[in-house]
Scaffold this motif. Structure first.
Motif, PDB file in Angstrom:
ATOM      1  N   ALA A 305       0.826  -1.211   0.000  1.00 13.30           N
ATOM      2  CA  ALA A 305       0.000   0.000   0.000  1.00 13.30           C
ATOM      3  C   ALA A 305       0.858   1.258   0.000  1.00 13.30           C
ATOM      4  O   ALA A 305       0.582   2.220  -0.732  1.00 13.30           O
ATOM      5  CB  ALA A 305      -0.924  -0.001   1.217  1.00 13.30           C
ATOM      6  N   LEU A 306       1.929   1.253   0.796  1.00 12.28           N
ATOM      7  CA  LEU A 306       2.774   2.443   0.908  1.00 12.28           C
ATOM      8  C   LEU A 306       3.552   2.692  -0.387  1.00 12.28           C
ATOM      9  O   LEU A 306       3.544   3.817  -0.924  1.00 12.28           O
ATOM     10  CB  LEU A 306       3.745   2.288   2.076  1.00 12.28           C
ATOM     11  N   LEU A 307       4.219   1.665  -0.902  1.00 10.35           N
ATOM     12  CA  LEU A 307       5.043   1.852  -2.103  1.00 10.35           C
ATOM     13  C   LEU A 307       4.181   2.159  -3.317  1.00 10.35           C
ATOM     14  O   LEU A 307       4.610   2.899  -4.213  1.00 10.35           O
ATOM     15  CB  LEU A 307       5.916   0.628  -2.351  1.00 10.35           C
ATOM     16  N   ASP A 308       2.978   1.597  -3.348  1.00  6.47           N
ATOM     17  CA  ASP A 308       2.069   1.884  -4.454  1.00  6.47           C
ATOM     18  C   ASP A 308       1.734   3.377  -4.495  1.00  6.47           C
ATOM     19  O   ASP A 308       1.697   3.997  -5.559  1.00  6.47           O
ATOM     20  CB  ASP A 308       0.789   1.059  -4.299  1.00  6.47           C
ATOM     21  N   GLN A 309       1.522   3.961  -3.318  1.00  3.83           N
ATOM     22  CA  GLN A 309       1.205   5.395  -3.266  1.00  3.83           C
ATOM     23  C   GLN A 309       2.432   6.264  -3.523  1.00  3.83           C
ATOM     24  O   GLN A 309       2.318   7.360  -4.074  1.00  3.83           O
ATOM     25  CB  GLN A 309       0.584   5.738  -1.907  1.00  3.83           C
ATOM     26  N   ILE A 310       3.622   5.777  -3.112  1.00  2.00           N
ATOM     27  CA  ILE A 310       4.848   6.528  -3.378  1.00  2.00           C
ATOM     28  C   ILE A 310       5.128   6.567  -4.884  1.00  2.00           C
ATOM     29  O   ILE A 310       5.443   7.619  -5.451  1.00  2.00           O
ATOM     30  CB  ILE A 310       6.051   5.904  -2.631  1.00  2.00           C
ATOM     31  N   GLU A 311       5.007   5.413  -5.524  1.00  2.00           N
ATOM     32  CA  GLU A 311       5.356   5.314  -6.940  1.00  2.00           C
ATOM     33  C   GLU A 311       4.228   5.780  -7.858  1.00  2.00           C
ATOM     34  O   GLU A 311       4.473   6.170  -8.999  1.00  2.00           O
ATOM     35  CB  GLU A 311       5.744   3.863  -7.250  1.00  2.00           C
ATOM     36  N   ASN A 312       2.999   5.745  -7.361  1.00  6.63           N
ATOM     37  CA  ASN A 312       1.838   6.200  -8.145  1.00  6.63           C
ATOM     38  C   ASN A 312       0.996   7.121  -7.272  1.00  6.63           C
ATOM     39  O   ASN A 312       0.034   6.670  -6.641  1.00  6.63           O
ATOM     40  CB  ASN A 312       1.001   5.002  -8.612  1.00  6.63           C
ATOM     41  N   PRO A 313       1.370   8.398  -7.192  1.00  9.75           N
ATOM     42  CA  PRO A 313       0.718   9.331  -6.260  1.00  9.75           C
ATOM     43  C   PRO A 313      -0.799   9.440  -6.421  1.00  9.75           C
ATOM     44  O   PRO A 313      -1.481   9.862  -5.481  1.00  9.75           O
ATOM     45  CB  PRO A 313       1.394  10.669  -6.580  1.00  9.75           C
ATOM     46  N   ASP A 314      -1.331   9.054  -7.560  1.00  7.05           N
ATOM     47  CA  ASP A 314      -2.781   9.121  -7.758  1.00  7.05           C
ATOM     48  C   ASP A 314      -3.513   7.926  -7.150  1.00  7.05           C
ATOM     49  O   ASP A 314      -4.750   7.884  -7.161  1.00  7.05           O
ATOM     50  CB  ASP A 314      -3.115   9.205  -9.252  1.00  7.05           C
TER      51      ASP A 314
END
Length: 336
Positions: A305-314
């Motif tokens: 969840a964290l890395l997904d938001q870091i790499e894909n801010p949307d």
């Protein structure tokens, strides 16, 4: 002796590759052939070269640091979580900055200020609450926050927990199936979603069985508080015949108080069920029946969840609840 002034250009010349190839080799997730990696690393070793991580972060805008805020480490559950999170993030090329923060608005705010100063790429809070102001500040600067083992009614925050309502219900149903009718619940801190949800599960199971709780008392996730609650509950002849305790940390204290302070037998006089399944629960001294938090899956979901938001801010924040099994040992009477 290594020379800290060796440059990537010198490494490139020694290895016979471009400077950008050297950069890719030393960038987590960078693309380079096996042959290039071997040549560059061999040249770097010969020259004593170490990449400048801080300089690279200025270029990429990424520190590859994750802030972890945890309230306390006395509960054995959190050192386990810390180790697993650290390993999982290192495998992805990230490192953890650990900050301790008491569960108070002022302390958490102070720690979050420091994390923002370190320009971490993301934040994981372990059983620490977020205020609206702190959440707004993290959102404004694009730093995603994932709450581990704690839920909060805020669409801006991701959270990963076990299914605490289902777990609390399963623990209580096991006690009822074992023939217990006078059941008490030493609750986890009611200021936390985990404590409230496990208490809800307890209440639902008792209602479904047509039973009234002997008592529901907040143990505050504290050993001392839980031990005193156990002494107060079980000192008289009308004691409960079973206690569901809101986490293992408190359950150990309850068992010690019953056995060593009151001279009672667990489970002959009082059955005990906990929640977490920390390593100590399997030790023969406790042999605790407990709900296992699926910590490996929880850590995996948190990192994702964290890395997904870091790499894909949307990417939208997510709410993940993972069911955990009952681990049957010897601290509670078993159903026949």
């Amino acid at each position: 002796m290594a020379n800290d002034k060796v440059t990537s250009m010198e490494v490139a010349r020694r290895a016979g590759v471009s400077q950008s190839a050297v950069s890719r080799v030393f960038t987590p997730g960078g693309s380079a052939s096996k042959a290039t990696v071997e040549k560059v690393r061999a040249a770097a070793e010969e020259l004593g070269y170490r990449p400048n991580v801080l300089a690279r972060s200025l270029i990429t805008g990424r520190t590859r640091m994750i802030g972890l805020v945890v309230a306390y480490l006395e509960n054995q559950f959190y050192p386990v979580v810390l180790e697993l999170l650290s390993r999982a993030l290192q495998d992805k090329g990230y490192h953890i900055l650990v900050f301790m923060a008491e569960n108070s608005t002022e302390k958490v705010a102070q720690v979050m200020e420091e994390l923002l100063d370190y320009q971490v790429d993301g934040i994981i809070t372990a059983s620490v609450a977020m205020t609206n102001d702190l959440t707004a500040r993290c959102t404004a600067v694009g730093i995603p926050v994932v709450m581990f083992n704690r839920g909060q009614d805020d669409a801006r925050l991701s959270e990963v927990t076990s299914d605490n309502i289902a777990g609390g219900r399963r623990a209580t149903e096991f006690l009822i199936a074992g023939g217990h009718r006078r059941i008490a619940h030493v609750m986890g801190w009611q200021g936390a979603s985990t404590g409230r949800d496990r208490a809800t599960g307890f209440r639902l199971a008792m209602e479904a069985a047509g039973l009234e709780p002997v008592a529901m008392i907040d143990g505050m996730y504290s050993r001392e508080t839980a031990a005193q609650v156990a002494r107060d509950l079980c000192a008289g002849s009308d004691r409960p015949d079973a206690i569901f305790v809101g986490n293992d940390h408190m359950a150990f204290a309850v068992m010690d108080a019953l056995r060593f302070d009151l001279g009672l037998s667990v489970p002959d006089d009082v059955s005990i069920v906990g929640y977490d399944d920390v390593p100590l629960a399997a030790w023969p001294a406790y042999d605790l029946t407990t709900i296992r938090q699926p910590v490996n899956r929880m850590v995996e979901a948190t990192v994702h969840a964290l890395l997904d938001q870091i790499e894909n801010p949307d990417t939208a924040p997510s709410k993940v609840r993972i069911d955990g099994p009952l681990i049957v040992r010897a601290s509670a009477r078993k159903p026949e």
